[in-house]
Structure formats: C-alpha cells, structure tokens
Design a protein around this motif. Structure first.
Motif, PDB file in Angstrom:
ATOM      1  N   ARG A  42       5.962   4.060   6.564  1.00  0.00           N
ATOM      2  CA  ARG A  42       5.201   5.272   6.908  1.00  0.00           C
ATOM      3  C   ARG A  42       4.335   5.656   5.716  1.00  0.00           C
ATOM      4  O   ARG A  42       4.477   5.100   4.637  1.00  0.00           O
ATOM      5  CB  ARG A  42       6.154   6.405   7.267  1.00  0.00           C
ATOM      6  CG  ARG A  42       6.933   6.942   6.074  1.00  0.00           C
ATOM      7  CD  ARG A  42       8.147   7.726   6.469  1.00  0.00           C
ATOM      8  NE  ARG A  42       9.227   6.830   6.845  1.00  0.00           N
ATOM      9  CZ  ARG A  42      10.456   7.218   7.190  1.00  0.00           C
ATOM     10  NH1 ARG A  42      10.753   8.481   7.225  1.00  0.00           N
ATOM     11  NH2 ARG A  42      11.388   6.332   7.492  1.00  0.00           N
ATOM     12  N   GLU A  43       3.508   6.651   5.954  1.00  0.00           N
ATOM     13  CA  GLU A  43       2.639   7.171   4.897  1.00  0.00           C
ATOM     14  C   GLU A  43       3.470   7.612   3.687  1.00  0.00           C
ATOM     15  O   GLU A  43       4.441   8.354   3.834  1.00  0.00           O
ATOM     16  CB  GLU A  43       1.884   8.377   5.479  1.00  0.00           C
ATOM     17  CG  GLU A  43       1.279   9.307   4.470  1.00  0.00           C
ATOM     18  CD  GLU A  43      -0.199   9.089   4.270  1.00  0.00           C
ATOM     19  OE1 GLU A  43      -0.891   8.762   5.243  1.00  0.00           O
ATOM     20  OE2 GLU A  43      -0.656   9.255   3.131  1.00  0.00           O
ATOM     21  N   GLN A  44       3.075   7.117   2.512  1.00  0.00           N
ATOM     22  CA  GLN A  44       3.788   7.465   1.274  1.00  0.00           C
ATOM     23  C   GLN A  44       2.792   7.840   0.189  1.00  0.00           C
ATOM     24  O   GLN A  44       3.052   7.624  -0.999  1.00  0.00           O
ATOM     25  CB  GLN A  44       4.626   6.265   0.804  1.00  0.00           C
ATOM     26  CG  GLN A  44       5.787   5.913   1.692  1.00  0.00           C
ATOM     27  CD  GLN A  44       7.021   6.760   1.395  1.00  0.00           C
ATOM     28  OE1 GLN A  44       7.039   7.560   0.458  1.00  0.00           O
ATOM     29  NE2 GLN A  44       8.045   6.603   2.210  1.00  0.00           N
ATOM     30  N   SER A  45       1.639   8.386   0.609  1.00  0.00           N
ATOM     31  CA  SER A  45       0.618   8.740  -0.371  1.00  0.00           C
ATOM     32  C   SER A  45       1.158   9.814  -1.316  1.00  0.00           C
ATOM     33  O   SER A  45       1.958  10.652  -0.923  1.00  0.00           O
ATOM     34  CB  SER A  45      -0.636   9.251   0.339  1.00  0.00           C
ATOM     35  OG  SER A  45      -1.213   8.211   1.084  1.00  0.00           O
ATOM     36  N   ALA A  46       0.671   9.767  -2.568  1.00  0.00           N
ATOM     37  CA  ALA A  46       1.042  10.742  -3.606  1.00  0.00           C
ATOM     38  C   ALA A  46       2.535  10.744  -3.919  1.00  0.00           C
ATOM     39  O   ALA A  46       3.078  11.723  -4.401  1.00  0.00           O
ATOM     40  CB  ALA A  46       0.563  12.153  -3.251  1.00  0.00           C
ATOM     41  N   VAL A  85      -5.992  -1.379   0.913  1.00  0.00           N
ATOM     42  CA  VAL A  85      -7.021  -0.502   0.370  1.00  0.00           C
ATOM     43  C   VAL A  85      -6.646   0.916   0.758  1.00  0.00           C
ATOM     44  O   VAL A  85      -6.517   1.217   1.948  1.00  0.00           O
ATOM     45  CB  VAL A  85      -8.414  -0.847   0.939  1.00  0.00           C
ATOM     46  CG1 VAL A  85      -9.460   0.152   0.454  1.00  0.00           C
ATOM     47  CG2 VAL A  85      -8.823  -2.261   0.586  1.00  0.00           C
ATOM     48  N   ASN A  86      -6.455   1.790  -0.248  1.00  0.00           N
ATOM     49  CA  ASN A  86      -6.031   3.143   0.041  1.00  0.00           C
ATOM     50  C   ASN A  86      -7.082   3.900   0.845  1.00  0.00           C
ATOM     51  O   ASN A  86      -8.280   3.735   0.626  1.00  0.00           O
ATOM     52  CB  ASN A  86      -5.762   3.901  -1.263  1.00  0.00           C
ATOM     53  CG  ASN A  86      -5.152   5.254  -0.989  1.00  0.00           C
ATOM     54  OD1 ASN A  86      -4.102   5.340  -0.369  1.00  0.00           O
ATOM     55  ND2 ASN A  86      -5.819   6.309  -1.425  1.00  0.00           N
ATOM     56  N   HIS A  87      -6.595   4.723   1.739  1.00  0.00           N
ATOM     57  CA  HIS A  87      -7.476   5.597   2.517  1.00  0.00           C
ATOM     58  C   HIS A  87      -7.747   6.856   1.690  1.00  0.00           C
ATOM     59  O   HIS A  87      -7.072   7.871   1.833  1.00  0.00           O
ATOM     60  CB  HIS A  87      -6.828   5.958   3.845  1.00  0.00           C
ATOM     61  CG  HIS A  87      -6.673   4.795   4.766  1.00  0.00           C
ATOM     62  ND1 HIS A  87      -6.394   4.919   6.096  1.00  0.00           N
ATOM     63  CD2 HIS A  87      -6.769   3.455   4.550  1.00  0.00           C
ATOM     64  CE1 HIS A  87      -6.320   3.718   6.667  1.00  0.00           C
ATOM     65  NE2 HIS A  87      -6.529   2.808   5.739  1.00  0.00           N
ATOM     66  N   GLY A 111       0.441   6.588  -4.986  1.00  0.00           N
ATOM     67  CA  GLY A 111       1.406   5.537  -4.664  1.00  0.00           C
ATOM     68  C   GLY A 111       0.752   4.161  -4.693  1.00  0.00           C
ATOM     69  O   GLY A 111       1.400   3.163  -5.012  1.00  0.00           O
ATOM     70  N   THR A 112      -0.529   4.109  -4.350  1.00  0.00           N
ATOM     71  CA  THR A 112      -1.271   2.841  -4.361  1.00  0.00           C
ATOM     72  C   THR A 112      -1.306   2.262  -5.775  1.00  0.00           C
ATOM     73  O   THR A 112      -1.014   1.076  -5.990  1.00  0.00           O
ATOM     74  CB  THR A 112      -2.723   3.077  -3.885  1.00  0.00           C
ATOM     75  OG1 THR A 112      -2.692   3.724  -2.626  1.00  0.00           O
ATOM     76  CG2 THR A 112      -3.502   1.792  -3.815  1.00  0.00           C
ATOM     77  N   VAL A 113      -1.668   3.117  -6.729  1.00  0.00           N
ATOM     78  CA  VAL A 113      -1.754   2.658  -8.118  1.00  0.00           C
ATOM     79  C   VAL A 113      -0.350   2.367  -8.651  1.00  0.00           C
ATOM     80  O   VAL A 113      -0.141   1.388  -9.374  1.00  0.00           O
ATOM     81  CB  VAL A 113      -2.494   3.698  -8.987  1.00  0.00           C
ATOM     82  CG1 VAL A 113      -2.492   3.288 -10.457  1.00  0.00           C
ATOM     83  CG2 VAL A 113      -3.920   3.894  -8.483  1.00  0.00           C
ATOM     84  N   ASN A 116       0.852  -1.190   0.000  1.00  0.00           N
ATOM     85  CA  ASN A 116       0.000   0.000   0.000  1.00  0.00           C
ATOM     86  C   ASN A 116       0.888   1.241   0.000  1.00  0.00           C
ATOM     87  O   ASN A 116       2.111   1.129  -0.112  1.00  0.00           O
ATOM     88  CB  ASN A 116      -0.948  -0.007   1.214  1.00  0.00           C
ATOM     89  CG  ASN A 116      -0.242   0.355   2.516  1.00  0.00           C
ATOM     90  OD1 ASN A 116       0.980   0.352   2.587  1.00  0.00           O
ATOM     91  ND2 ASN A 116      -1.011   0.656   3.537  1.00  0.00           N
ATOM     92  N   ASP A 117       0.257   2.413   0.100  1.00  0.00           N
ATOM     93  CA  ASP A 117       1.060   3.637   0.221  1.00  0.00           C
ATOM     94  C   ASP A 117       0.752   4.395   1.512  1.00  0.00           C
ATOM     95  O   ASP A 117       1.285   5.472   1.735  1.00  0.00           O
ATOM     96  CB  ASP A 117       0.892   4.544  -1.004  1.00  0.00           C
ATOM     97  CG  ASP A 117      -0.422   5.309  -1.027  1.00  0.00           C
ATOM     98  OD1 ASP A 117      -1.281   5.091  -0.149  1.00  0.00           O
ATOM     99  OD2 ASP A 117      -0.580   6.143  -1.944  1.00  0.00           O
ATOM    100  N   ASP A 118      -0.105   3.819   2.350  1.00  0.00           N
ATOM    101  CA  ASP A 118      -0.462   4.495   3.600  1.00  0.00           C
ATOM    102  C   ASP A 118       0.391   4.000   4.776  1.00  0.00           C
ATOM    103  O   ASP A 118       0.208   4.452   5.903  1.00  0.00           O
ATOM    104  CB  ASP A 118      -1.941   4.265   3.926  1.00  0.00           C
ATOM    105  CG  ASP A 118      -2.850   4.862   2.865  1.00  0.00           C
ATOM    106  OD1 ASP A 118      -2.547   5.967   2.395  1.00  0.00           O
ATOM    107  OD2 ASP A 118      -3.850   4.220   2.505  1.00  0.00           O
ATOM    108  N   GLY A 119       1.277   3.060   4.503  1.00  0.00           N
ATOM    109  CA  GLY A 119       2.117   2.513   5.562  1.00  0.00           C
ATOM    110  C   GLY A 119       1.570   1.190   6.071  1.00  0.00           C
ATOM    111  O   GLY A 119       0.367   0.912   5.985  1.00  0.00           O
TER     112      GLY A 119
HETATM  113 MN    MN Z   1      -2.642   6.644   0.384  1.00  0.00          MN
END
Ligand code: MN
Length: 248
Positions: A36-40, A90-92, A104-106, A7-10
């Motif tokens: 850790r969080e890695q969104s975007a 599942v991305n938040h 980052g999820t995609v 995932n990308d939220d950690g």
């Molecule tokens: Mn995310």
C-alpha cells in the motif's frame, strides 16, 4: 544485471510499472514493493510486528511493510541472488530539498546504499500522473547512462523528472539540494467529539536555492540528478567545534 525495483507508493503504482518496464532492457527485474501507499514513511523499519511477503499475479513480491523493509527483506531473504542495482520510484510527486529526508522513495534507495548496492531514486516532480507512461523512453535513456557507468560507492542518485512533456526535456543537470518551505501545512480542526485534531499536509510550497539546485533544474525543464551520500557529518565544522571548551 539483476535489478531490484521498489517504491513507496505501493506495488500497484503507475510510476513503478513505468520504471520496471524501462529497467527490463538492462537486465532481470524483480519488484519488491509495499502492499500500500507508504509515502513519507522515511527510513522506518517495522520491528514490532511480523512482516509477510506474497507474490502478486504479475510476479511482484508484495510486502506489508515500509520501503526500507522491502529492500532489507529483498536483499537478505526474498531474492535468490543479491541485486546489482536498486531502482526506487518513479515516485508520484517530487522529492527535492529537505523532502529527501521524509521520502520513502529515497529511503528505499538509501537502504540499498547502506547494504552496498548502487541505487537510484526517481521521482516525477508533478502532481498529475496520467502522463507518466510517456516517460518510459527517457527514463530508459537515463538508466542506460547510469547503469553503464561505475556508480560511486556510498552514494545514491536522486533523480527528479520535470512535470512537462518528456519530449521537451532539455537534458540532465547535476544539482545540489535546495530548500523548500511549506506554509499553512498543518490544519487544526475539531473531530465529531469536539476534540482538536491536526492534519499535516497540503499548503503552499515555495523553495529557495542556488542556480544549481534541484528545484531550479526542474523549473528550467531539466531532469535533476543529485548525488546524495549518507554521512551527515558536518566536516566543515569539525575543527571549529573541537576547539570549543567541552571539558566536563
Ligand atoms: Mn510516494
């Protein structure tokens, strides 16, 4: 079936736990996720410092890098055998329209696709995540459909779950990417030294798109499933542009 979950939220994110739990019904699940969080963070790779992986108490492999780093390391170094499928999320938060380019999820799912591993990116298209636990059963049914089908090559499935009670979901709609617009999404202010700083994010989001778009499906209470491929070539324009005078 060997299933890689990331995932990308950690690695602590609720959405990842829900996804991994649902996936366990279909095979052997290994989590390799950012610490850790890695969104975007999109499809970024860490090239300028070393990466480390450690095993958390619940058995997940935790990497101090991006989602793309996680998939690349998982497949080439960390997993004893190549995974049969990669599930990301599942991305938040939603990943629809142009947001798939920042996500980052995609990107994690894309990296698996680049490596020849079928993959699915899943995102919860809401902003309250307490209800994510209730989605396990519906996600399990969706995975059953997808994982027992021969997944197409060079393609990943981008799934967005509508922000409603999963019992009220109307079904799955196969969609195309819509277009999203943010307004006022850059804030300019002064730091304590009096210098300008800029902060990207927030603002109002609106969208446009055809009735078959991802945004419309989610708004109508459907799970949106968009097949994405990585070849960004605009094939419709090739002949027209070849006819341009580009002689130097
Ligand atoms: Mn995310």
């Amino acid at each position: 079936m060997r299933i890689l979950c990331t995932n990308d939220d950690g690695y602590m994110a609720r959405g990842l736990q829900v996804l991994a739990e649902a996936a366990r019904a279909f095979g052997e699940v290994t989590i390799v996720a950012p610490d850790r969080e890695q969104s975007a963070t999109s499809h970024s790779l860490t090239l300028h410092h070393p990466l480390r992986a450690r095993r958390s108490t619940d058995g997940a492999l935790v990497v101090d890098g991006t989602p793309t780093d996680c998939v690349l390391l998982a497949v080439n170094e960390l997993l004893p055998q190549r995974p049969d499928v990669c599930l990301s999320g599942v991305n938040h938060g939603p990943n629809m329209g142009e947001d798939v380019l920042y996500s980052g999820t995609v990107a994690a799912a894309m990296e698996a696709t680049v490596l020849g591993i079928p993959s699915v990116a899943l995102s919860y298209a809401g902003f309250e995540f307490e209800g994510l636990d209730a989605w396990g059963e519906v996600i399990g049914r969706l995975l059953e459909r997808l994982l027992t089908t021969r997944m197409p090559e060079h393609t990943l499935f981008n799934v967005n779950l509508p922000p409603i009670d999963p019992a009220d979901v109307k079904g799955v709609r196969v969609t195309s990417l819509g277009k999203r617009r943010y307004s006022d999404s850059i804030t300019r202010a002064k730091d304590p030294s009096g210098r300008d700083y800029y902060w990207i994010g927030g603002g109002e989001m609106s969208w446009s798109g055809s009735p078959e778009s991802d945004f419309q499906a989610v708004e109508d209470g459907y799970i949106s499933l968009t097949p994405l491929h990585l070849d960004l070539t605009n094939y419709r324009l090739l002949e027209e542009i070849r006819a341009w005078d580009l002689a130097l």
